[in-house]
Design an enzyme around this catalytic site. Structure first.
Site, PDB file in Angstrom:
ATOM      1  N   ASN A 331     -35.730  13.094   3.746  1.00  0.00           N
ATOM      2  CA  ASN A 331     -35.101  12.817   2.208  1.00  0.00           C
ATOM      3  C   ASN A 331     -35.271  13.753   1.420  1.00  0.00           C
ATOM      4  O   ASN A 331     -35.765  13.351   0.198  1.00  0.00           O
ATOM      5  CB  ASN A 331     -35.494  11.358   2.063  1.00  0.00           C
ATOM      6  CG  ASN A 331     -34.368  10.669   1.275  1.00  0.00           C
ATOM      7  OD1 ASN A 331     -33.355  10.976   0.842  1.00  0.00           O
ATOM      8  ND2 ASN A 331     -34.869   9.417   0.779  1.00  0.00           N
ATOM      9  N   HIS A 364     -38.249   2.720  -4.624  1.00  0.00           N
ATOM     10  CA  HIS A 364     -37.692   1.981  -3.324  1.00  0.00           C
ATOM     11  C   HIS A 364     -37.734   0.772  -3.448  1.00  0.00           C
ATOM     12  O   HIS A 364     -37.046   0.080  -3.010  1.00  0.00           O
ATOM     13  CB  HIS A 364     -38.593   2.369  -2.101  1.00  0.00           C
ATOM     14  CG  HIS A 364     -38.227   3.847  -1.570  1.00  0.00           C
ATOM     15  ND1 HIS A 364     -38.874   4.876  -1.790  1.00  0.00           N
ATOM     16  CD2 HIS A 364     -37.405   4.381  -0.462  1.00  0.00           C
ATOM     17  CE1 HIS A 364     -38.501   6.076  -1.152  1.00  0.00           C
ATOM     18  NE2 HIS A 364     -37.759   5.377  -0.231  1.00  0.00           N
TER      19      HIS A 364
END
Length: 489
Positions: A331, A364
């Site tokens: 990512n 997250h």
């Protein structure tokens, strides 16, 4: 696959198909409106009424960017956008917001706060340049001028409409990748998209996406995560089976993520978005690191790449030997945002790594699994770095190859063991699983750290003894030489 996943994949495929049409729109203003309209439609299809959260947070974030003084707008916007995640996830807790809406909100948070950080950084450069220009006795040869670009000036006059267009551009609205406002602007102002190999790049990525999807469907059928939540898993399976189950479940998770991230890259490549000449040295998330505006004059003569919009370097993640390297390739566009806006700007160098990981975990989600997983990474990385210095750094030949393989195995066990907490999510599920395997991961890592510290201290003590012996020998040689010289005289 759940119905949400089916809708998500259909939307991604539709966005890929729209790319060839959008790229052909000659009028830049019309192309911008079409791109934003498609983005809003996708958000509403995926989120339904929950899309109101996206509009509300964008309105608050835009107000922060435009109304707060540039010296502070980055901090205020950061607090507003990340603070809204609390409010948003409270709704998620009570009403069950679709998971893909959460992803949309996450990317939106990075975009809006990211543009505020860019505006503040540009404002500081402009002020620094003005201060330099005021110094009449400035020695040009001894003081390097702060470079100001048109982009820096443009950021100071940015309007609400542009922020909305950037935030709801259909390219990247679902899963990313994160890209700067400059990349978005270049897509409409530069001719690179016309000459980039869009179809070839898209077809190449689609092949991988199909492969990852097949792996996901196969492994999810054979080793479903739901089985790890069942009583049968704990009552009928052995300790070894339960411990090894982290490998296929995390492999399934990776295949699923790889599929989504690769399809999101296809959305970019098909539209020619994020394409830059090789000479501009584009970096993931950041875009060009060298001057590139002059390259538009002969755009058809250059070779292009899509490095700016690469989400995850999959092969590097899989093949690299260490946990630390694997993290760097995962990512990467989001990691760029975290590095530039959190790590580098955090006031305390001592705590900046912890603060960056905490911000990542918070971004997250609020579930315990996010923190067990992400905040556990430094624990293993410190262990890995220690043993790298002890046994791997100076190894060569066959020994090095064997050690590399061992590091690779331990890397994937660490990823899988920590990743299991991310997947199980709740504290009860996490504790039940870790207890069933006697917390072997954490206990073994703690033991390896203790052993590593002991061996490191022994190694340093041996080096000190060797150094003292060498110094003593050198001193003895010098004394002998002096005695011999006196005798000869």
């Amino acid at each position: 696959m759940s119905i949400d996943d089916v809708i998500y994949v259909i939307c991604l495929l539709a966005c890929i198909g729209a790319g060839s049409y959008v790229k052909k729109i000659s009028d830049e203003g019309q192309r911008k409106l079409v791109s934003t309209a498609l983005g809003v439609i996708v958000v509403v299809i995926v989120s339904g009424l929950h899309s109101l959260h996206c509009f509300a947070s964008l309105a608050l974030g835009t107000a922060s960017v435009l109304l707060v003084h540039p010296s502070k707008c980055h901090l205020v916007t950061f607090v507003v956008m990340f603070g809204y995640l609390v409010f948003f996830r409270l709704f998620d807790f009570y009403l069950g917001i679709p998971g893909h809406t959460n992803m949309i909100q996450m990317i939106l948070t990075l975009k809006v706060s990211g543009i505020a950080f860019e505006k503040t950084a540009a404002w500081k450069r402009i002020n620094a340049r003005e201060e330099q220009d005021k110094k009449e006795d400035r020695d040009v040869n001894s003081e390097s001028l702060v470079e100001i670009t048109d982009y820096d000036v443009e950021l100071q006059t940015l309007g609400a409409a542009e922020i909305v267009h950037y935030s709801f551009n259909y390219i990247g609205v679902l899963t990313g990748p994160y890209y700067r406002y400059r990349t978005y602007r270049d897509y409409f102002e530069m001719p690179f998209k016309t000459h980039a190999p869009s179809i070839e790049a898209t077809l190449e990525k689609l092949k991988y996406a199909v492969f990852y999807c097949a792996l996901y469907l196969t492994t999810n059928y054979l080793w479903p995560l739901d089985y790890a939540l069942s009583d049968q898993f704990y009552n009928d399976r052995s300790f070894v089976y339960r411990l090894l189950y982290v490998w296929p479940t995390f492999f399934t998770f990776r295949a699923r993520i790889y599929t989504g991230l690769t399809l999101s890259e296809c959305v970019c490549t098909m539209a020619g978005f994020g394409a830059y000449p090789d000479e501009s040295d584009p970096n993931n998330g950041e875009g060009p690191r060298k001057r590139y505006q002059h390259l538009k004059r002969d755009a058809e003569k250059h070779k292009y790449n899509f490095n700016t919009i690469v989400n995850t370097r999959v092969l590097d993640v899989e093949r690299c030997w260490t946990f630390r390297e694997g993290m760097k390739h995962w990512n990467v566009c989001v990691q760029y945002w975290l590095a530039v806006n959190v790590y580098k700007l955090f006031p305390s160098k001592k705590y900046r790594t912890g603060a960056t990981l905490l911000c990542s975990a918070y971004w997250h989600g609020f579930r315990p699994g996010h923190y067990f997983c992400i905040m556990g990474a430094p624990f293993y990385v410190s262990l890995e770095d220690m043993w790298h210095k002890l046994v791997r750094k100076d190894a060569t030949g066959t020994s090095r190859n064997v050690i590399d393989v061992l590091f690779w195995i331990f890397k994937w066990f660490a990823f899988s063991y920590l990743g299991e907490a991310f997947l199980l999510s709740s504290f009860g599920n996490i504790w039940r699983f870790y207890s069933s395997v006697y917390h072997i991961g954490y206990i073994s890592w703690a033991a390896m750290i203790a052993l590593g510290l002991y061996l490191t201290s022994q190694k340093k003590a041996a080096e000190r003894r060797k150094k003292r012996a060498e110094e003593k020998a050198a001193g003895g040689d010098a004394t002998s030489s002096l005695v011999d010289k006196e005798k000869s005289q």
